[in-house]
Scaffold this motif. Structure first.
Motif, PDB file in Angstrom:
ATOM      1  N   GLY A   1       0.822  -1.206   0.000  1.00  0.00           N
ATOM      2  CA  GLY A   1       0.000   0.000   0.000  1.00  0.00           C
ATOM      3  C   GLY A   1       0.856   1.255   0.000  1.00  0.00           C
ATOM      4  O   GLY A   1       0.389   2.341   0.325  1.00  0.00           O
ATOM      5  N   GLU A   2       2.118   1.101  -0.380  1.00  0.00           N
ATOM      6  CA  GLU A   2       3.030   2.254  -0.413  1.00  0.00           C
ATOM      7  C   GLU A   2       2.692   3.155  -1.599  1.00  0.00           C
ATOM      8  O   GLU A   2       2.113   2.723  -2.580  1.00  0.00           O
ATOM      9  CB  GLU A   2       4.481   1.778  -0.520  1.00  0.00           C
ATOM     10  N   HIS A   3       3.119   4.425  -1.465  1.00  0.00           N
ATOM     11  CA  HIS A   3       3.014   5.344  -2.598  1.00  0.00           C
ATOM     12  C   HIS A   3       4.257   5.265  -3.457  1.00  0.00           C
ATOM     13  O   HIS A   3       4.229   5.596  -4.632  1.00  0.00           O
ATOM     14  CB  HIS A   3       2.817   6.775  -2.108  1.00  0.00           C
ATOM     15  N   ALA A   4       5.361   4.890  -2.826  1.00  0.00           N
ATOM     16  CA  ALA A   4       6.604   4.771  -3.575  1.00  0.00           C
ATOM     17  C   ALA A   4       7.361   3.545  -3.083  1.00  0.00           C
ATOM     18  O   ALA A   4       7.521   3.336  -1.889  1.00  0.00           O
ATOM     19  CB  ALA A   4       7.455   6.020  -3.397  1.00  0.00           C
ATOM     20  N   ARG A   5       7.814   2.776  -4.044  1.00  0.00           N
ATOM     21  CA  ARG A   5       8.647   1.633  -3.712  1.00  0.00           C
ATOM     22  C   ARG A   5      10.073   1.996  -4.096  1.00  0.00           C
ATOM     23  O   ARG A   5      10.333   2.422  -5.217  1.00  0.00           O
ATOM     24  CB  ARG A   5       8.183   0.426  -4.505  1.00  0.00           C
ATOM     25  N   VAL A   6      10.967   1.847  -3.146  1.00  0.00           N
ATOM     26  CA  VAL A   6      12.350   2.256  -3.374  1.00  0.00           C
ATOM     27  C   VAL A   6      13.259   1.052  -3.222  1.00  0.00           C
ATOM     28  O   VAL A   6      13.189   0.326  -2.225  1.00  0.00           O
ATOM     29  CB  VAL A   6      12.753   3.367  -2.382  1.00  0.00           C
ATOM     30  N   CYS A   7      14.085   0.841  -4.220  1.00  0.00           N
ATOM     31  CA  CYS A   7      15.038  -0.250  -4.197  1.00  0.00           C
ATOM     32  C   CYS A   7      16.401   0.333  -3.857  1.00  0.00           C
ATOM     33  O   CYS A   7      16.871   1.272  -4.496  1.00  0.00           O
ATOM     34  CB  CYS A   7      15.046  -0.917  -5.562  1.00  0.00           C
ATOM     35  N   LEU A   8      17.020  -0.216  -2.833  1.00  0.00           N
ATOM     36  CA  LEU A   8      18.334   0.241  -2.384  1.00  0.00           C
ATOM     37  C   LEU A   8      19.320  -0.883  -2.631  1.00  0.00           C
ATOM     38  O   LEU A   8      19.065  -2.034  -2.262  1.00  0.00           O
ATOM     39  CB  LEU A   8      18.258   0.572  -0.887  1.00  0.00           C
ATOM     40  N   VAL A   9      20.425  -0.534  -3.278  1.00  0.00           N
ATOM     41  CA  VAL A   9      21.450  -1.540  -3.516  1.00  0.00           C
ATOM     42  C   VAL A   9      22.784  -0.858  -3.249  1.00  0.00           C
ATOM     43  O   VAL A   9      22.922   0.349  -3.471  1.00  0.00           O
ATOM     44  CB  VAL A   9      21.307  -2.114  -4.946  1.00  0.00           C
ATOM     45  N   SER A  10      23.734  -1.592  -2.705  1.00  0.00           N
ATOM     46  CA  SER A  10      25.013  -0.943  -2.405  1.00  0.00           C
ATOM     47  C   SER A  10      26.060  -1.393  -3.404  1.00  0.00           C
ATOM     48  O   SER A  10      26.022  -2.527  -3.908  1.00  0.00           O
ATOM     49  CB  SER A  10      25.447  -1.283  -0.979  1.00  0.00           C
ATOM     50  N   ALA A  11      27.000  -0.485  -3.685  1.00  0.00           N
ATOM     51  CA  ALA A  11      28.057  -0.793  -4.650  1.00  0.00           C
ATOM     52  C   ALA A  11      28.800  -2.064  -4.248  1.00  0.00           C
ATOM     53  O   ALA A  11      29.193  -2.864  -5.101  1.00  0.00           O
ATOM     54  CB  ALA A  11      29.022   0.385  -4.744  1.00  0.00           C
ATOM     55  N   ALA A  12      28.924  -2.263  -2.927  1.00  0.00           N
ATOM     56  CA  ALA A  12      29.683  -3.417  -2.439  1.00  0.00           C
ATOM     57  C   ALA A  12      29.045  -4.755  -2.815  1.00  0.00           C
ATOM     58  O   ALA A  12      29.709  -5.788  -2.812  1.00  0.00           O
ATOM     59  CB  ALA A  12      29.841  -3.325  -0.924  1.00  0.00           C
ATOM     60  N   GLU A  13      27.760  -4.720  -3.165  1.00  0.00           N
ATOM     61  CA  GLU A  13      27.093  -5.972  -3.542  1.00  0.00           C
ATOM     62  C   GLU A  13      27.404  -6.381  -4.976  1.00  0.00           C
ATOM     63  O   GLU A  13      27.104  -7.508  -5.381  1.00  0.00           O
ATOM     64  CB  GLU A  13      25.571  -5.825  -3.380  1.00  0.00           C
ATOM     65  N   GLY A  14      27.944  -5.438  -5.759  1.00  0.00           N
ATOM     66  CA  GLY A  14      28.308  -5.771  -7.137  1.00  0.00           C
ATOM     67  C   GLY A  14      27.346  -5.186  -8.150  1.00  0.00           C
ATOM     68  O   GLY A  14      26.199  -4.886  -7.836  1.00  0.00           O
ATOM     69  N   ASP A  15      27.846  -5.030  -9.399  1.00  0.00           N
ATOM     70  CA  ASP A  15      27.051  -4.380 -10.450  1.00  0.00           C
ATOM     71  C   ASP A  15      26.048  -5.320 -11.099  1.00  0.00           C
ATOM     72  O   ASP A  15      25.274  -4.916 -11.963  1.00  0.00           O
ATOM     73  CB  ASP A  15      27.991  -3.782 -11.512  1.00  0.00           C
TER      74      ASP A  15
END
Ligand SMILES: Nc1nc2c(ncn2[C@@H]2O[C@H](COP(=O)(O)OP(=O)(O)O)[C@@H](O)[C@H]2O)c(=O)[nH]1
Ligand SMILES: [Mg+2]
Ligand SMILES: [Zn+2]
Lengths: 114, 227
Positions: B134-148
């Motif tokens: 029920g969110e208005h915005a879904r945000v995906c967070l990824v860190s550089a350390a996890e790889g491209d």
């Protein structure tokens, strides 16, 4: 990964539709399962058998149709399923766009006894 | 007795989607913008929330729902950072939050006391994607350390997000992160979502993210935004 939760939703929907159609019991449940839905056949069957006793769907057979993720290539005007390395079109190598991420799980139809 | 075929065509996520719509309506009525934050474990979800609370201090009141398998350290962290209120939802091993779980958590919060509701989903790039909260915005967070290669390996979360945050940019040269490869995949999946590169450690580069949130908050106050 979350087959128990999905099985509960599955049973709820199946019972609702079966009851509406006047079913005495459900014989078969045809499911369309996205390749990327993280649903494992065996785990889903196991959870379903755990939850279904005493419902209209007790003993029903689960038939699973797997569907892959689909991309569209504008250059080739054709759909494709990308490999696991990149999203490039296998024909021309350009990067297409996603059409279906292959994560949904649908109840396609039921076979019921009336 | 006869066997008969009944066409159904209904997603197993249907009941969850309905519960999510009810949450959206509740947040709309309270004038709250809800953000569902999705990332793998350790990508920096809690760090981004604490940075966001600090950046919005004095302009927006932030409430937090912390989804986790167990424990409540993150709830303590966001309260210490200045969250108006926070509630912990432990899934007891479950790999994602569902709308029903969030609805119960919201019973413990006063939505009228917030402008922004940040939901930290269970650390997992796969399962939470399928469950609308029920969110208005879904945000995906990824860190550089996890790889491209994260967008290639976990395409759904990138395809279905409204914004993408690339965190730990302070580490990018240490981890052989290929930006071209990352952006090629991200754009194939999601041509429109803004991508914000930053570091929750140093605070660098988070201005774009905060401005984006501010714009969403402003359009809400102006009374237009839904969905
Ligand atoms: N170097 C660096 N470390 C970070 C950054 N953001 C978070 N961290 C660290 O990454 C670890 C996990 O962060 P946390 O916010 O708890 O991640 P979560 O599990 O996604 O909530 C912590 O030790 C943070 O200090 C960043 O931008 N750069
Ligand atoms: Mg956390
Ligand atoms: Zn092509």
């Amino acid at each position: 990964m979350h087959e128990l939760a999905l099985s509960a939703y599955l049973l709820e929907s199946v019972e609702e539709h079966a009851r509406e159609a006047g079913a005495l019991s459900v014989v078969t449940i045809n499911l369309v399962v996205g390749e990327r839905s993280c649903v494992e056949d065996e785990a889903l069957r196991f959870c379903f058998e755990l939850l279904s006793p005493g419902t209209l769907a007790e003993g029903a057979q689960l038939v699973l149709w797997r569907v892959p993720m689909r991309f569209w290539c504008n250059t080739c005007a054709a759909a494709y399923t990308p490999d696991s390395e990149s999203f490039r079109c296998p024909r021309c190598g350009t990067v297409g766009g996603v059409v279906d991420d292959g994560t949904d799980v649908l109840i396609e139809s039921l076979e019921i006894e009336t | 007795m006869t066997v008969q075929r009944v066409k159904v065509v209904r997603s197993l996520f249907h009941a969850n989607d309905r519960a999510a719509e009810a949450i959206r309506a509740r947040c709309d009525a309270a004038g709250v913008v809800a953000v569902n934050l999705l990332a793998g474990p350790g990508a920096g979800k809690t760090s981004l929330i604490t940075r966001t609370i600090a950046a919005l201090a004095g302009t927006a009141r932030v409430g937090v729902v912390e989804g986790d398998i167990a424990g409540s350290v993150d709830t303590e962290r966001v309260l210490a950072a200045g969250a108006v209120d926070a509630v912990q939802v432990n899934t007891g091993g479950g790999c994602h939050l569902e709308a029903g779980m969030l609805a119960r958590a919201l019973e413990e919060l006063d939505l009228g006391a917030f402008d922004l509701l940040m939901v930290e989903n269970v650390g997992n790039l796969i399962c939470p994607t399928h469950w609308d909260l029920g969110e208005h915005a879904r945000v995906c967070l990824v860190s550089a350390a996890e790889g491209d290669d994260k967008p290639v390996k976990y395409p759904d979360v990138f395809a279905r997000s409204d914004a993408i945050v690339l965190n730990k940019i302070d580490l990018i040269d240490l981890v052989d992160f290929d930006r071209a490869r990352f952006y090629e995949a991200v754009r194939a999946l999601n041509p429109d979502a803004p991508v914000f590169e930053g570091s929750c450690r140093t605070g660098a580069g988070l201005g774009g993210w905060v401005d984006w949130l501010r714009a969403r908050l402003a359009s809400r106050v102006a009374g237009g935004e839904v969905g």
